[in-house]
Design a protein around this motif. Structure first.
Motif, mmCIF file in Angstrom:
data_model
loop_
_atom_site.group_PDB
_atom_site.id
_atom_site.type_symbol
_atom_site.label_atom_id
_atom_site.label_comp_id
_atom_site.label_asym_id
_atom_site.label_seq_id
_atom_site.Cartn_x
_atom_site.Cartn_y
_atom_site.Cartn_z
ATOM 1 N N TYR A 75 34.047 50.597 -28.008
ATOM 2 C CA TYR A 75 35.477 50.706 -27.732
ATOM 3 C C TYR A 75 35.761 51.615 -26.550
ATOM 4 C CZ TYR A 75 36.055 48.227 -32.093
ATOM 5 O OH TYR A 75 35.997 47.277 -33.075
ATOM 6 N N ASP A 86 50.471 54.101 -30.155
ATOM 7 C CA ASP A 86 49.294 53.712 -30.945
ATOM 8 C C ASP A 86 48.031 53.583 -30.097
ATOM 9 O OD1 ASP A 86 50.817 53.708 -33.148
ATOM 10 O OD2 ASP A 86 50.682 51.547 -33.578
ATOM 11 N N ASP A 87 48.167 52.914 -28.971
ATOM 12 C CA ASP A 87 46.988 52.679 -28.138
ATOM 13 C C ASP A 87 46.479 53.957 -27.487
ATOM 14 O OD1 ASP A 87 46.781 50.080 -28.816
ATOM 15 O OD2 ASP A 87 47.423 49.242 -26.883
ATOM 16 N N GLN A 94 39.538 40.195 -31.327
ATOM 17 C CA GLN A 94 38.466 39.899 -32.275
ATOM 18 C C GLN A 94 38.890 38.802 -33.251
ATOM 19 O OE1 GLN A 94 37.389 43.138 -34.860
ATOM 20 N NE2 GLN A 94 36.053 41.815 -36.062
ATOM 21 N N LYS A 139 44.876 48.040 -30.171
ATOM 22 C CA LYS A 139 45.499 46.847 -30.762
ATOM 23 C C LYS A 139 44.929 45.568 -30.162
ATOM 24 C CE LYS A 139 50.143 47.876 -32.292
ATOM 25 N NZ LYS A 139 51.525 48.020 -31.859
ATOM 26 N N GLY A 140 44.873 45.566 -28.827
ATOM 27 C CA GLY A 140 44.428 44.372 -28.108
ATOM 28 C C GLY A 140 43.033 43.946 -28.518
ATOM 29 N N VAL A 141 42.162 44.948 -28.762
ATOM 30 C CA VAL A 141 40.773 44.645 -29.108
ATOM 31 C C VAL A 141 40.706 43.967 -30.476
ATOM 32 C CG1 VAL A 141 38.515 45.650 -29.580
ATOM 33 C CG2 VAL A 141 39.893 46.525 -27.695
#
Lengths: 376, 244
Positions: B113, B77-78, A300, A294-296
């Motif tokens: 990622y 989620d993460d 962005q 999510k953070g990435v």
């Protein structure tokens, strides 16, 4: 194309803030400057011409002598509406004023040639005069040639004893700062056929005590006139203050309008970011499927928004600067973008980008990868 | 031998207009490392739902899912994103390459990622492109390539992160029969090199290229066995059909 439209809002917002603030600033300093040249240490006194109540020049001088700790100079100012003639030459717009020997100091002028009006001229009503540089050059060719010559004011011949130094830097003109004749006020009073003198100009020792000095004069005049409407006491510095506060108000108002346009630009950024998130749902899905946290995703989109608004801000600054100089030239002002306006509008535009970019970015980051992948 | 994938009594239940839809209804399935499995079923059978769960894109309503010894069924989620990144390489029907990135950048994404440093990232992505025979085109954008080539890029992307599982969702759905054959051959090759591969498809002829077939019907597994066995059943079924 879409990102350009986003930027356009910011560009216009930033440019308009810079233009408005800078132009108002330049105008303000222009006004202040031209006011300062009028003499901020002066206090003008104007009295209504009454037959029953009046303050004579002797009384006024007495008052002045009592308060020499406050006042620097005093001169009566007697405007004479007449024409100045020399032989067949007539000066139609020359101002003729009856003054005391201190008027030269009050105006802050120096003499180019000759001498000033003297106390003895005042008491003996000598028909002498000090003339402006323009009058001297128009009638006699030069300051030196003017000395000892005579000119006619209201039918009387006055000898030129002094010529003031040239004041205006540009071309001298009719009715300009160099187009004057000063007479001893005792003579001028006779020319106006008035018994009393209605206008005086004081100068004060301390600029910050301007309002106290004005009050002192008002109190003194009130004793005689019993009515504040019968006279006026105006300190130039007070006028400057009120002018400044007026300009500041206008400037704040315009700044507010420009700020609103920035805000509107911000809403535009948010709108486009929302659209962009919707259009790029699939991309977000792919990125999430490949393991973007999510953070990435959030990062962005926020960075994209920030870069976009920063870029818009920079272009806005460039356009604003160019336009400021151009408008300044057209208006004859020395206008350049103020660092404050540039800094504030730029940081506001970036902040707007971050702030309004964040909401859609959050939405993008929170999308379910399956739904995101399925969208076309 | 420890199983790579272990699904135990998986349920995925949706509420649709007050009605309960059981997309996955008590599915238990175990897949070991090195297998080549086709999950086959008609549209609406629940095979896509199963793929989403296996791919850690979604969590089951009920049941346990162990992927490489980790319990995926309760992850945030993460955490799911991290698992996908580390364990699974996706190959999608529509390739799902990012159109504005060149091939190298596309293949680099999972490594990005995963936090792989830039130098190593480029090296590994190039090696992966080399593996699918497109290393010389790394500067190209995806839309400058044919469908088959794009699918090979997406396989390169799936391989780049060196995942435990390659999950291919209708990998040949958008390709003509010849390129389809090439892609399937390539997947088979990868399997022979030791990669675990799962293909999700509605097409029995594609399912027959795998070594094990799992058929989903109405949210349940109604066949799970060797490909030859499945071929026999299909043959019997079609004969029965012709007889009628």
């Amino acid at each position: 194309m879409r990102s350009f439209l986003t930027m356009l809002g910011i560009i216009i917002g930033v440019a308009s803030v810079i233009i408005l603030v800078s132009i108002v600033n330049a105008y303000m300093s222009y006004m202040t400057e031209s006011f300062a040249s009028l003499g901020t240490n002066r206090i003008s006194v104007n009295m209504v011409n009454l037959s029953t109540r009046s303050v004579s020049d002797d009384e006024m001088y007495e008052f002045y002598e009592e308060h020499t700790d406050v006042f620097d100079n005093l001169s009566p100012v007697v405007s004479v509406s007449t024409r100045v003639k020399h032989g067949s030459d007539t000066m139609s717009s020359t101002s003729v004023t009856g003054v005391s020997e201190e008027y030269l100091d009050i105006m802050g002028y120096d003499l180019a040639a000759g001498r000033n009006i003297q106390y003895s001229d005042l008491i003996s009503r000598q028909k002498v005069c000090v003339i402006g540089y323009y009058v001297a050059s128009e009638l006699y060719g030069s300051a030196e040639n003017a000395l000892g010559q005579t000119l006619k004011v209201g039918g009387y011949a006055y000898q030129v004893v002094g010529v003031a130094q040239r004041q205006s830097e540009d071309a001298m003109e009719d009715g300009g700062t160099d187009d004057f004749v000063w007479l001893p006020y005792s003579c001028a009073v006779k020319l106006t056929r008035n018994a009393v003198i209605n206008n005086y100009t004081f100068t004060i020792m301390d600029l910050s005590a301007a309002s106290d000095a004005s009050e002192l004069i008002s109190d003194f005049l009130l004793e005689t006139f019993k009515d504040e409407d019968l006279f006026s006491v105006t300190a130039m510095s007070e006028m400057l203050d009120s002018l400044n506060s007026m300009i500041a108000m206008v400037s704040a108002g315009l700044g507010g309008i420009a700020g609103i346009s920035l805000l509107v630009a911000g809403v535009g950024v948010m709108n486009i970011m929302l659209v962009s998130v919707t259009e790029r749902t699939r991309e977000i899905g792919i990125r999430k499927a490949l393991g973007a946290r999510k953070g990435v995703i959030l990062q962005q989109f926020v960075i994209e928004a920030a870069v976009q608004s920063a870029l818009g801000g920079i272009i806005g600054i460039l356009i604003g600067s160019v336009a400021t100089t151009a408008v300044g030239k057209m208006a004859g002002l020395d206008a350049s973008p103020t660092p404050g306006a540039v800094l504030v509008s730029f940081s506001v535009s970036v902040a707007i980008g971050l702030f309004f970019g964040y909401a859609p970015a959050r939405r993008a980051a929170g999308l379910n990868p399956i739904d995101a992948l399925r969208s076309e | 031998m420890e199983p790579l994938i272990e699904l135990k009594h998986i349920y995925k239940i949706y509420q649709m207009g007050g009605e309960e839809v059981r997309a996955n209804d008590d599915i238990s399935l175990t897949i070991f490392r090195g297998e080549f499995v086709a999950i086959v079923g008609k549209s609406g059978s629940g095979k896509s739902t199963l793929m989403n769960i296996i791919g850690a894109l979604d969590v089951p309503t009920d049941g346990d899912y162990m992927l490489g010894g980790e319990d995926v069924s309760e992850m945030t989620d993460d955490q799911l994103a991290a698992i996908r990144n580390r364990m699974i390489g996706f190959v999608f029907q529509q390739y799902n390459l990012l159109p504005k990135l060149n091939l190298l950048e596309n293949v680099e994404l999972p490594l990005l990622y995963a936090g792989v440093p830039a130098g190593e990232r480029k090296e590994r992505a190039l090696a992966s492109l080399e593996r699918v025979g497109l290393a010389d085109k790394w500067r190209n954008l995806p839309n400058q390539l044919s469908g088959g080539q794009q699918q090979r890029v997406s396989i390169a992307r799936a391989l780049a992160g060196n995942p435990s599982l390659i999950l291919a969702d209708e990998p040949t759905g958008a390709l003509d029969s010849r390129t389809s054959r090439d892609v399937l051959e390539f997947l088979k090759e990868l399997n022979e090199e030791g990669n675990t591969i799962i293909i999700i498809t509605h097409d029995n002829s594609i399912a027959l290229k795998a070594r094990r077939v799992v058929r989903i019907h109405d949210g349940k597994i109604n066949f799970d066995g060797d490909v030859n066995e499945y071929a026999a059943i299909l043959k019997a079924g079609s004969e029965k059909y012709t007889e009628q």
